[in-house]
Write a protein that holds these residues in place. Structure first.
Motif, PDB file in Angstrom:
ATOM      1  N   UNK A  45     -32.306 -82.902 -62.366  1.00  0.00           N
ATOM      2  CA  UNK A  45     -32.745 -84.200 -61.839  1.00  0.00           C
ATOM      3  C   UNK A  45     -31.660 -84.807 -60.942  1.00  0.00           C
ATOM      4  N   UNK A  46     -30.409 -84.681 -61.364  1.00  0.00           N
ATOM      5  CA  UNK A  46     -29.309 -85.156 -60.524  1.00  0.00           C
ATOM      6  C   UNK A  46     -29.150 -84.261 -59.303  1.00  0.00           C
ATOM      7  N   UNK A  47     -29.288 -82.960 -59.493  1.00  0.00           N
ATOM      8  CA  UNK A  47     -29.134 -82.008 -58.385  1.00  0.00           C
ATOM      9  C   UNK A  47     -30.107 -82.320 -57.248  1.00  0.00           C
ATOM     10  N   UNK A  48     -31.350 -82.607 -57.601  1.00  0.00           N
ATOM     11  CA  UNK A  48     -32.355 -82.922 -56.575  1.00  0.00           C
ATOM     12  C   UNK A  48     -31.925 -84.132 -55.753  1.00  0.00           C
ATOM     13  N   UNK A  49     -31.404 -85.157 -56.410  1.00  0.00           N
ATOM     14  CA  UNK A  49     -30.965 -86.363 -55.700  1.00  0.00           C
ATOM     15  C   UNK A  49     -29.769 -86.067 -54.797  1.00  0.00           C
ATOM     16  N   UNK A  50     -28.889 -85.145 -55.237  1.00  0.00           N
ATOM     17  CA  UNK A  50     -27.748 -84.761 -54.406  1.00  0.00           C
ATOM     18  C   UNK A  50     -28.209 -83.987 -53.175  1.00  0.00           C
ATOM     19  N   UNK A  51     -29.200 -83.118 -53.354  1.00  0.00           N
ATOM     20  CA  UNK A  51     -29.732 -82.375 -52.213  1.00  0.00           C
ATOM     21  C   UNK A  51     -30.371 -83.328 -51.206  1.00  0.00           C
ATOM     22  N   UNK A  52     -31.048 -84.364 -51.710  1.00  0.00           N
ATOM     23  CA  UNK A  52     -31.695 -85.327 -50.820  1.00  0.00           C
ATOM     24  C   UNK A  52     -30.680 -86.146 -50.029  1.00  0.00           C
ATOM     25  N   UNK A  53     -29.433 -86.207 -50.518  1.00  0.00           N
ATOM     26  CA  UNK A  53     -28.404 -86.958 -49.798  1.00  0.00           C
ATOM     27  C   UNK A  53     -28.054 -86.290 -48.470  1.00  0.00           C
ATOM     28  N   UNK A  54     -28.200 -84.953 -48.419  1.00  0.00           N
ATOM     29  CA  UNK A  54     -28.073 -84.269 -47.138  1.00  0.00           C
ATOM     30  C   UNK A  54     -26.748 -83.614 -46.837  1.00  0.00           C
ATOM     31  N   UNK A  55     -25.726 -83.849 -47.657  1.00  0.00           N
ATOM     32  CA  UNK A  55     -24.433 -83.188 -47.443  1.00  0.00           C
ATOM     33  C   UNK A  55     -24.496 -81.750 -47.979  1.00  0.00           C
ATOM     34  N   UNK A  56     -23.646 -80.834 -47.450  1.00  0.00           N
ATOM     35  CA  UNK A  56     -23.601 -79.477 -47.990  1.00  0.00           C
ATOM     36  C   UNK A  56     -23.306 -79.479 -49.489  1.00  0.00           C
ATOM     37  N   UNK A  57     -24.055 -78.678 -50.240  1.00  0.00           N
ATOM     38  CA  UNK A  57     -23.938 -78.641 -51.697  1.00  0.00           C
ATOM     39  C   UNK A  57     -23.682 -77.218 -52.157  1.00  0.00           C
ATOM     40  N   UNK A  58     -22.752 -77.065 -53.103  1.00  0.00           N
ATOM     41  CA  UNK A  58     -22.544 -75.807 -53.818  1.00  0.00           C
ATOM     42  C   UNK A  58     -22.701 -76.104 -55.310  1.00  0.00           C
ATOM     43  N   UNK A 115     -14.688 -73.628 -50.746  1.00  0.00           N
ATOM     44  CA  UNK A 115     -13.615 -73.916 -49.791  1.00  0.00           C
ATOM     45  C   UNK A 115     -13.718 -73.067 -48.532  1.00  0.00           C
ATOM     46  N   UNK A 116     -13.960 -71.764 -48.712  1.00  0.00           N
ATOM     47  CA  UNK A 116     -13.842 -70.844 -47.580  1.00  0.00           C
ATOM     48  C   UNK A 116     -15.148 -70.662 -46.810  1.00  0.00           C
ATOM     49  N   UNK A 117     -16.263 -70.578 -47.522  1.00  0.00           N
ATOM     50  CA  UNK A 117     -17.511 -70.263 -46.845  1.00  0.00           C
ATOM     51  C   UNK A 117     -18.131 -71.510 -46.217  1.00  0.00           C
ATOM     52  N   UNK A 118     -18.744 -71.302 -45.075  1.00  0.00           N
ATOM     53  CA  UNK A 118     -19.445 -72.392 -44.399  1.00  0.00           C
ATOM     54  C   UNK A 118     -20.807 -72.588 -45.066  1.00  0.00           C
ATOM     55  N   UNK A 119     -21.055 -73.787 -45.515  1.00  0.00           N
ATOM     56  CA  UNK A 119     -22.340 -74.086 -46.142  1.00  0.00           C
ATOM     57  C   UNK A 119     -23.059 -75.134 -45.302  1.00  0.00           C
ATOM     58  N   UNK A 120     -24.312 -74.844 -45.001  1.00  0.00           N
ATOM     59  CA  UNK A 120     -25.096 -75.752 -44.155  1.00  0.00           C
ATOM     60  C   UNK A 120     -25.701 -76.866 -44.994  1.00  0.00           C
ATOM     61  N   UNK A 121     -26.163 -77.899 -44.316  1.00  0.00           N
ATOM     62  CA  UNK A 121     -26.810 -79.005 -45.014  1.00  0.00           C
ATOM     63  C   UNK A 121     -28.098 -78.519 -45.676  1.00  0.00           C
ATOM     64  N   UNK A 122     -28.381 -78.978 -46.890  1.00  0.00           N
ATOM     65  CA  UNK A 122     -29.579 -78.513 -47.591  1.00  0.00           C
ATOM     66  C   UNK A 122     -30.846 -79.134 -47.006  1.00  0.00           C
ATOM     67  N   UNK A 123     -31.955 -78.572 -47.395  1.00  0.00           N
ATOM     68  CA  UNK A 123     -33.247 -79.122 -47.003  1.00  0.00           C
ATOM     69  C   UNK A 123     -33.523 -80.357 -47.851  1.00  0.00           C
ATOM     70  N   UNK A 124     -33.608 -81.526 -47.210  1.00  0.00           N
ATOM     71  CA  UNK A 124     -33.698 -82.779 -47.969  1.00  0.00           C
ATOM     72  C   UNK A 124     -35.115 -83.075 -48.446  1.00  0.00           C
ATOM     73  N   UNK A 125     -36.114 -82.390 -47.871  1.00  0.00           N
ATOM     74  CA  UNK A 125     -37.502 -82.669 -48.251  1.00  0.00           C
ATOM     75  C   UNK A 125     -38.097 -81.528 -49.075  1.00  0.00           C
ATOM     76  N   UNK A 126     -37.352 -81.113 -50.073  1.00  0.00           N
ATOM     77  CA  UNK A 126     -37.841 -80.053 -50.959  1.00  0.00           C
ATOM     78  C   UNK A 126     -39.113 -80.467 -51.685  1.00  0.00           C
ATOM     79  N   UNK A 127     -39.236 -81.744 -51.985  1.00  0.00           N
ATOM     80  CA  UNK A 127     -40.357 -82.241 -52.781  1.00  0.00           C
ATOM     81  C   UNK A 127     -41.263 -83.106 -51.908  1.00  0.00           C
ATOM     82  N   UNK A 128     -42.556 -82.849 -51.982  1.00  0.00           N
ATOM     83  CA  UNK A 128     -43.544 -83.718 -51.341  1.00  0.00           C
ATOM     84  C   UNK A 128     -43.950 -84.768 -52.374  1.00  0.00           C
TER      85      UNK A 128
END
Length: 668
Positions: free
Chosen positions: A94-107, A155-168
């Motif tokens: 539930x927290x992870x989904x909200x972090x993904x919606x924030x739009x910053x790269x997430x690991x 730290x080393x790998x480039x991570x792109x911004x996540x898809x913020x609209x995973x949920x309809x």
């Protein structure tokens, strides 16, 4: 690069932080809250890890939890590292989904895979990564397994911004998001979808932020219209409930795809232990038994031998060495007496109890890191509820065993204003570490065979008095509804040596810092009060200013067993800090080359008056720092003076019962 570390409470976030960082530094507290701001340096010496408070949602219930939302709205950072518990995957996401919606790269660090496996749960990091669209790496933070791989990933790998609209979220919510996105065009750098969803959920921090950018009346009309349409279309009770359900449906599909469950063959050890230690009948006796053993180790088996050795060093080689240096420098008698009879006697008298305090802090850290302290709050909930509080209020009280100041501040985590104020007023009754030197002095002098039992009785006395007063206050001056108590019981863990050392040192260094500054200056000032008097300088001690000051309150203290100017002086200076009581006594009773202070005390106290004195010290006016904190937390002079006044009255009343009652029963 700055990386924010987030996760639910009890997911192993602290262990992961310690494993990923080669060094760390504490940067005080987050503004306005008790939560510690901790920044670590990655082992590459270039990037920083910011440890944020453990939360279940970005929609905060308390000011402490609001740190994260406020951080997201006001601070700049590059990536998010989300640690989740593989054995509690559905709740953590539930927290992870909200972090993904924030739009910053997430690991994502998938922690406790070993615990999940023992419970018959096998989580696939690959499937989880595929479903969420972000990198996922399995770790066991407790022993460091997989942490290097996770560190390289973040730290080393480039991570792109996540898809913020995973949920309809459905037509009504999506239209509201589009409307807010249109209104926010060019006004913010944050993800407008995240802002909109948090606002619709009722996040007050986001609401205040948006009110600065959009007309508040327009926002209110928008959320009201959306809520009405959602309630009508889907039959839900509230907008935030609907959003929660949509997330839950999405998370259920992810968990189904990413996990494999096997039949659990045996009841986990954690549950079997909980059946005993949280039992409503034997839970409290078990807690008291552990406290008794802890005090035996602190005040008898380990603590006293170490304190005696340190006392021998301070009163012997150290004092002799300082005297030799002073003689070599040709110091005057005044300077000699100030340093030896004032500073060395005052500060040294407190320092000798450092081993006992460090030992106590160590065992408290063991109980905290093992997961047992959360069980204590659960066990106490039934009693706390009966007096107008809930088990959560016992957590600040437990913190108060270390120091009343953070204990009072920790009341911020309590949601209802009535319970928060009640907890603030009662936490100073908990026996803090500053009182320990007083206990150690008196139990060593008068209760040699019962040290742990006497100290335990004082701790219990503080809790019992607090509970009785909670019942009285909640029924009279602080009436109100008691909130429900919800707490997650973390799994039992074997504390790590490094974490124990850090925790113990962080608690103990404050005591040492106070001894080297505040008590140092206080000892010099107190000695000067004994050196000077109305008739001049270098007067007999019983003619000094300190004797005059103590003599004012001495007659009042007579009925409770210690009506001397020496006791009165110690209590007055003890308002500055409870450790100063010992400094004052060491200066007042200091006799070079004669009996120790414990031996001298027998000339001024009896066992009964000694116990009465300790009970009075436990309960009377909080120290200056605690009083200042109470004022800061309540913002009220009335409640601050009330906290001082009621404590003084109850301390006198309890000491009077102990001393006069003891005399009637034939104790001396």
């Amino acid at each position: 690069m700055e990386i924010a570390l987030l996760g639910n409470p009890n997911t192993g976030k602290t262990s992961l932080f310690n494993n990923l960082t080669g060094s760390y530094e504490y940067v005080g507290n987050w503004s306005g809250v008790t939560v510690e701001k901790k920044v670590g340096v990655f082992k590459n010496k270039q990037d920083y890890l910011i440890d944020l408070p453990g939360i279940y949602s970005l929609n905060p219930l308390s000011r402490d939890e609001g740190v994260v939302t406020n951080f997201f709205l006001t601070e700049s950072f590059d990536k998010l590292l989300n640690i989740i518990d593989a054995s509690q995957l559905e709740r953590n996401l539930h927290l992870t989904i909200q972090l993904l919606e924030y739009g910053k790269p997430v690991v994502i660090g998938l922690n406790m895979v070993d615990v999940a496996k023992n419970r018959g749960i096998q989580v696939s990091p690959e499937e989880l990564s595929k479903a969420l669209g972000v990198p996922v790496s399995a770790v066991v933070a407790r022993n460091g397994k997989g942490c290097d791989k996770l560190s390289d990933l973040i730290v080393k790998e480039q991570t792109s911004n996540p898809k913020v609209n995973l949920i309809d979220y459905g037509r009504e919510i999506e239209q509201a998001i589009d409307k807010l996105t249109e209104l926010l065009q060019g006004k913010t750098e944050h993800s407008t979808r995240w802002l909109a969803l948090q606002f619709l959920e009722g996040n007050q921090y986001v609401k205040r932020y948006l009110s600065q950018l959009i007309d508040p009346d327009l926002l209110a009309d928008l959320v009201q219209a959306v809520e009405q349409s959602v309630k009508k279309a889907y039959g839900v009770k509230s907008l935030d409930q609907y959003i929660y359900q949509k997330r839950k449906e999405f998370i259920s599909r992810i968990v189904f795809a990413a996990t494999e469950r096997k039949a659990k063959k045996v009841v986990p050890l954690s549950e079997r232990i909980d059946a005993i230690v949280t039992n409503k009948i034997i839970g409290i006796p078990i807690f008291l038994g552990l406290m008794y053993v802890m005090f035996e180790l602190t005040f008898d088996w380990l603590g006293f031998p170490l304190s005696d050795a340190l006392d021998g060093f301070i009163s012997g080689p150290l004092t002799s060495g300082i005297e030799s240096v002073l003689a070599h420098l040709g110091a005057s008698t005044f300077i000699h007496d100030l340093i030896i009879d004032g500073i060395v006697a005052g500060v040294g008298g407190v320092i000798v109890f450092v081993p006992q305090i460090i030992i106590l802090f160590f065992f408290i850290s063991v109980l905290e890191d093992s997961g047992y302290m959360a069980r204590v709050a659960l066990v106490m909930d039934r009693i706390m509820e009966s007096v107008g509080l809930n088990g959560k209020a016992f957590i600040p009280m437990i913190i108060g065993f270390g120091c009343n100041v953070p204990g009072v501040m920790a009341a911020r985590t309590i949601e209802t204003p009535k319970e928060r104020l009640l907890t603030i007023l009662l936490t100073p009754l908990m026996s803090c570490s500053a009182r320990l030197p007083v206990y150690a002095l008196f139990v060593g002098a008068f209760f040699d065979g019962y040290k742990a039992l006497i100290v335990l009785s004082l701790y219990v006395l503080g809790v019992v008095v607090a509970l009785l007063l909670a019942k009285i206050f909640s029924s009279t001056i602080l009436k109100g509804e008691t909130s429900l108590f919800v707490i997650e019981l973390p799994p039992y863990r074997l504390p790590q040596a490094q974490a124990l050392w850090r925790s113990t040192w962080d608690k103990g260094k404050g005591f040492l810092r106070k001894a080297g500054t505040f008590i140092f200056a206080g000892s010099a000032f107190i000695w000067l009060l004994t050196y000077a008097g109305p008739s001049g300088l270098n007067v007999p001690m019983d003619k000094s200013f300190l004797a005059v000051i103590g003599g004012i309150v001495a007659p009042i203290l007579g009925p409770i067993g210690f009506g001397t100017w020496q006791a009165g002086s110690s209590l007055i200076t003890g308002f500055l800090a409870k450790e100063v009581i010992i400094s004052t006594m060491n200066i007042i009773y200091f006799v070079p080359d004669q009996a120790s202070l414990q031996g001298i005390m027998a000339n001024f106290y009896t066992p009964l008056s000694a116990f009465s004195f300790m009970a009075f010290i436990l309960l009377y006016i909080p120290c200056l720092a605690t009083v200042a904190t109470i004022y800061k937390e309540t913002g009220s002079k009335k409640w601050t003076f009330f906290s001082m006044g009621y404590a003084l009255c109850i301390a006198y009343f309890i000491a009077l019962i102990i001393y006069q009652g003891g005399k009637l029963l034939g104790f001396s």
